[in-house]
Design an enzyme around this catalytic site. Structure first.
Site, mmCIF file in Angstrom:
data_model
loop_
_atom_site.group_PDB
_atom_site.id
_atom_site.type_symbol
_atom_site.label_atom_id
_atom_site.label_comp_id
_atom_site.label_asym_id
_atom_site.label_seq_id
_atom_site.Cartn_x
_atom_site.Cartn_y
_atom_site.Cartn_z
ATOM 1 N N ALA A 135 52.251 44.511 39.151
ATOM 2 C CA ALA A 135 53.401 44.361 37.914
ATOM 3 C C ALA A 135 52.482 43.338 36.790
ATOM 4 C CB ALA A 135 54.085 44.216 38.061
ATOM 5 N N GLU A 192 52.076 40.722 46.846
ATOM 6 C CA GLU A 192 53.595 40.168 45.921
ATOM 7 C C GLU A 192 53.785 39.210 46.716
ATOM 8 O OE1 GLU A 192 54.189 43.946 46.149
ATOM 9 O OE2 GLU A 192 55.177 44.378 44.590
HETATM 10 N N1 CAA Z 1 48.399 41.467 36.271
HETATM 11 C C1 CAA Z 1 47.553 41.133 35.286
HETATM 12 N N2 CAA Z 1 46.039 41.493 35.144
HETATM 13 C C2 CAA Z 1 45.790 41.666 36.397
HETATM 14 C C3 CAA Z 1 46.043 42.130 37.182
HETATM 15 C C4 CAA Z 1 48.132 42.491 37.330
HETATM 16 N N3 CAA Z 1 48.442 42.703 38.487
HETATM 17 N N4 CAA Z 1 45.275 42.888 38.565
HETATM 18 C C5 CAA Z 1 44.203 42.189 37.257
HETATM 19 N N5 CAA Z 1 44.637 41.850 36.574
HETATM 20 C C6 CAA Z 1 43.184 41.779 35.656
HETATM 21 C C7 CAA Z 1 42.789 40.160 36.322
HETATM 22 O O1 CAA Z 1 43.482 38.826 35.741
HETATM 23 C C8 CAA Z 1 41.247 40.611 35.585
HETATM 24 O O2 CAA Z 1 41.371 39.704 33.975
HETATM 25 P P1 CAA Z 1 40.535 38.706 33.435
HETATM 26 O O3 CAA Z 1 39.350 39.258 33.056
HETATM 27 O O4 CAA Z 1 41.288 38.459 32.313
HETATM 28 O O5 CAA Z 1 40.284 37.078 34.364
HETATM 29 C C9 CAA Z 1 40.808 41.830 35.327
HETATM 30 O O6 CAA Z 1 41.794 42.228 35.788
HETATM 31 C C10 CAA Z 1 40.070 42.288 36.265
HETATM 32 O O7 CAA Z 1 40.561 42.395 37.830
HETATM 33 P P2 CAA Z 1 40.280 41.253 38.701
HETATM 34 O O8 CAA Z 1 38.862 39.878 38.101
HETATM 35 O O9 CAA Z 1 40.716 40.490 39.629
HETATM 36 O O10 CAA Z 1 38.860 42.251 38.836
HETATM 37 P P3 CAA Z 1 38.921 42.119 40.939
HETATM 38 O O11 CAA Z 1 37.424 42.589 41.171
HETATM 39 O O12 CAA Z 1 37.872 41.095 41.389
HETATM 40 O O13 CAA Z 1 39.553 42.064 41.918
HETATM 41 C C11 CAA Z 1 42.113 43.092 42.310
HETATM 42 C C12 CAA Z 1 40.738 43.151 41.713
HETATM 43 C C13 CAA Z 1 41.918 42.548 44.230
HETATM 44 C C14 CAA Z 1 43.072 44.283 42.212
HETATM 45 C C15 CAA Z 1 42.894 41.570 42.004
HETATM 46 O O14 CAA Z 1 42.608 42.116 40.121
HETATM 47 C C16 CAA Z 1 43.737 41.990 42.125
HETATM 48 O O15 CAA Z 1 44.308 41.127 43.335
HETATM 49 N N6 CAA Z 1 45.169 41.843 41.506
HETATM 50 C C17 CAA Z 1 46.866 41.470 41.656
HETATM 51 C C18 CAA Z 1 46.949 42.344 42.859
HETATM 52 C C19 CAA Z 1 48.498 41.557 42.969
HETATM 53 O O16 CAA Z 1 48.423 40.926 42.874
HETATM 54 N N7 CAA Z 1 49.647 43.578 42.521
HETATM 55 C C20 CAA Z 1 51.100 42.507 42.834
HETATM 56 C C21 CAA Z 1 51.015 42.153 41.400
HETATM 57 S S1 CAA Z 1 52.571 41.224 41.034
HETATM 58 C C22 CAA Z 1 53.593 43.427 41.282
HETATM 59 O O17 CAA Z 1 53.642 43.774 41.046
HETATM 60 C C23 CAA Z 1 55.720 42.820 41.806
HETATM 61 C C24 CAA Z 1 56.229 44.057 41.702
HETATM 62 O O18 CAA Z 1 56.779 44.825 42.369
HETATM 63 C C25 CAA Z 1 56.275 45.137 40.581
#
Ligand code: CAA
Length: 257
Positions: free
Chosen positions: A65, A131
């Protein structure tokens, strides 16, 4: 219909929806949810479509999300709009949906894949419910659906540690139905969907409904339900055509597709 966050195409009798927010690794915001549901409902109503594939990019199916959308959200905002409830519309689609997952399927991404009927994963796929690392817990079905897919122990492990599992582990524990090389993912998913779309659509829809029933009822009730639906299939022209074609050693020409 032009969409902002997804690409919608048809390939023969298969509807293909590709998540398209590369700058955010296909993070799922409210627009994605609305567009996804609308595209699925259009395919559901389209007599020329027999099965649907949902996919993302090679790097990310969806990284969850949208954290940037949620960061400032208050309890009252979340409660009053029943945040995430709109995704449930996906589970009311009666045609089969395959998730073709490459790269990250995290949080809502993993939950979106699990809302599909089955998951075909590329070798680079990574699944997780991270999460907890954000100070929250799954909210789009992860604590419930993941537990049904992989059992309590691994679901607890995934939800409490926030670790990722690779495609091999995901196949081993039953989260995904098969793993294919990254370059073959779309072809394999479209081939599977194309095959499903070549069968009798009412038979396919009844089979989907019966498997889903097993999640919601006892074994005895589920078996009774299955038998009754099976009996009703003898009212279909396609039962007669399928069985006659077998005996006549020819390909069936299903009427209801
Ligand atoms: N929401 C918003 N933006 C996100 C995102 C997310 N879930 N995941 C990645 N992005 C964005 C980053 O912020 C980044 O944007 P900027 O360049 O503007 O900073 C862009 O996508 C690229 O991401 P990274 O630079 O972080 O890429 P990476 O290759 O270094 O890492 C990753 C990849 C490990 C997937 C990392 O992006 C990450 O950990 N993302 C979040 C994963 C997460 O926590 N997901 C759970 C979300 S909460 C949820 O889903 C609740 C639910 O139950 C529905």
């Amino acid at each position: 219909m032009a969409y902002e966050t997804i690409i919608v195409e048809t390939r023969a009798r298969v509807g293909l929806i590709t998540l398209n927010r590369p700058q955010a690794l296909n993070a799922l915001n409210t627009t994605v949810m609305k567009e996804m549901v609308e595209a699925l409902q259009d395919f559901e109503a389209d007599g020329a479509v027999g099965a649907i594939v949902v996919t993302g990019s090679e790097k990310a199916f969806a990284a969850g999300a949208d954290i940037k959308q949620m960061q400032q959200m208050s309890y009252i905002d979340a409660y009053m709009e029943d945040f995430f409830a709109g995704w449930e519309a996906m589970t009311r689609i009666r045609k089969p949906i395959i998730a073709a997952v490459a790269g990250y399927a995290l949080g809502g991404g993993c939950e979106l894949a699990m809302m599909c009927d089955f998951i075909i994963a590329a070798e680079n796929a990574k699944f997780g419910q991270p999460e907890i690392t954000l100070g929250v817990m799954p909210g789009m079905g992860g604590s419930q659906r993941l537990t049904r897919f992989v059992g309590k122990s691994k679901a607890m492990d995934m939800c409490l540690t926030g670790r990722m599992m690779d495609a091999e582990e995901a196949e081993r524990c039953g989260l995904v139905s098969r793993v294919v090389p990254v370059g073959d993912l779309h072809e394999e998913a479209l081939k599977a969907a194309g095959k499903i779309a070549s069968f009798s659509l009412p038979a396919v829809m009844m089979a989907k409904e019966a498997v889903n029933r097993s999640y919601e009822t006892t074994l005895a009730e589920g078996l009774r339900y299955e038998r009754r639906v099976f009996h009703s299939m003898f009212a279909l022209d396609d039962q007669s055509e399928g069985m006659t074609a077998f005996i006549e050693k020819r390909t069936p020409n299903f009427r209801h597709r």
